[in-house]
Scaffold this motif. Structure first.
Motif, PDB file in Angstrom:
ATOM      1  N   LYS A 107      80.860  37.243  -3.253  1.00 45.30           N
ATOM      2  CA  LYS A 107      81.960  36.387  -2.801  1.00 45.30           C
ATOM      3  C   LYS A 107      83.299  37.103  -2.958  1.00 45.30           C
ATOM      4  O   LYS A 107      84.164  37.019  -2.087  1.00 45.30           O
ATOM      5  N   ILE A 108      83.471  37.801  -4.079  1.00 46.99           N
ATOM      6  CA  ILE A 108      84.712  38.537  -4.316  1.00 46.99           C
ATOM      7  C   ILE A 108      84.897  39.616  -3.255  1.00 46.99           C
ATOM      8  O   ILE A 108      85.995  39.778  -2.699  1.00 46.99           O
ATOM      9  N   ALA A 109      83.831  40.348  -2.940  1.00 44.70           N
ATOM     10  CA  ALA A 109      83.919  41.403  -1.926  1.00 44.70           C
ATOM     11  C   ALA A 109      84.286  40.809  -0.563  1.00 44.70           C
ATOM     12  O   ALA A 109      85.112  41.371   0.167  1.00 44.70           O
ATOM     13  N   ALA A 110      83.693  39.676  -0.225  1.00 45.63           N
ATOM     14  CA  ALA A 110      84.000  39.033   1.055  1.00 45.63           C
ATOM     15  C   ALA A 110      85.466  38.588   1.089  1.00 45.63           C
ATOM     16  O   ALA A 110      86.149  38.755   2.108  1.00 45.63           O
ATOM     17  N   LEU A 111      85.948  38.038  -0.010  1.00 43.34           N
ATOM     18  CA  LEU A 111      87.345  37.605  -0.058  1.00 43.34           C
ATOM     19  C   LEU A 111      88.300  38.794   0.005  1.00 43.34           C
ATOM     20  O   LEU A 111      89.354  38.705   0.648  1.00 43.34           O
ATOM     21  N   GLU A 112      87.939  39.897  -0.646  1.00 42.99           N
ATOM     22  CA  GLU A 112      88.784  41.087  -0.574  1.00 42.99           C
ATOM     23  C   GLU A 112      88.853  41.624   0.853  1.00 42.99           C
ATOM     24  O   GLU A 112      89.916  42.051   1.312  1.00 42.99           O
ATOM     25  N   ARG A 113      87.718  41.597   1.564  1.00 41.05           N
ATOM     26  CA  ARG A 113      87.731  42.034   2.963  1.00 41.05           C
ATOM     27  C   ARG A 113      88.628  41.128   3.800  1.00 41.05           C
ATOM     28  O   ARG A 113      89.383  41.589   4.652  1.00 41.05           O
ATOM     29  N   LYS A 114      88.559  39.823   3.545  1.00 46.71           N
ATOM     30  CA  LYS A 114      89.363  38.867   4.302  1.00 46.71           C
ATOM     31  C   LYS A 114      90.856  39.084   4.026  1.00 46.71           C
ATOM     32  O   LYS A 114      91.675  39.040   4.942  1.00 46.71           O
ATOM     33  N   ILE A 158      75.997  36.481 -11.276  1.00 44.63           N
ATOM     34  CA  ILE A 158      76.999  37.553 -11.230  1.00 44.63           C
ATOM     35  C   ILE A 158      76.971  38.250  -9.878  1.00 44.63           C
ATOM     36  O   ILE A 158      78.016  38.531  -9.286  1.00 44.63           O
ATOM     37  N   ALA A 159      75.775  38.502  -9.360  1.00 42.57           N
ATOM     38  CA  ALA A 159      75.663  39.154  -8.055  1.00 42.57           C
ATOM     39  C   ALA A 159      76.251  38.267  -6.951  1.00 42.57           C
ATOM     40  O   ALA A 159      76.925  38.776  -6.039  1.00 42.57           O
ATOM     41  N   GLU A 160      76.024  36.956  -7.042  1.00 42.32           N
ATOM     42  CA  GLU A 160      76.597  36.040  -6.052  1.00 42.32           C
ATOM     43  C   GLU A 160      78.125  36.065  -6.127  1.00 42.32           C
ATOM     44  O   GLU A 160      78.802  36.092  -5.095  1.00 42.32           O
TER      45      GLU A 160
END
Length: 121
Positions: free
Chosen positions: A71-78, A65-67
């Motif tokens: 990944k979701i946070a990185a994609l949202e930033r992108k 879940i943490a991984e």
């Protein structure tokens, strides 16, 4: 011996499954080392954690879940970055209204200048 590069990371579910298989006698330590290219010290450390109860299915799920959250946070930033870039391109690529003189085409670009006498040889 070939270089494997920087450190490899193994997921918590992988560690848990490997330790369960070793403790159940499904696979031996040496077979696990050869099959997965893992050092004996690392397997020993995982087995110690497993025996102490530090490797559990709840921790494995929390790790996954943490991984995913990372990944979701990185994609949202992108997505945010690309949205800002797109907005900037939209603002800078439009010519002011009425500034274009003559006909223009996407394929050929602006019309050419008319010559006053034709080509001379």
């Amino acid at each position: 011996m070939s270089s494997r590069g920087p450190y490899r990371r193994h997921s918590a579910p992988f560690k848990l499954q490997l330790c369960q298989d070793i403790r159940a006698g499904v696979i031996g330590r040496r077979d696990a080392q050869r099959t997965h290219h893992i050092s004996a010290n690392l397997i020993h450390m995982w087995l110690t954690q497993f025996d102490r109860g530090e490797l559990t299915s709840e921790e494995a799920e929390a790790s996954v879940i943490a991984e995913y959250e990372a990944k979701i946070a990185a994609l949202e930033r992108k997505v945010g970055q690309l949205t800002m870039e797109l907005d900037l391109v939209k603002k800078t690529s439009r010519p002011p209204h009425g500034a274009s003189s003559g006909r223009s085409s996407i394929v050929t670009g602006p019309g050419g200048a008319l010559s006053d006498g034709g080509a001379k040889l």
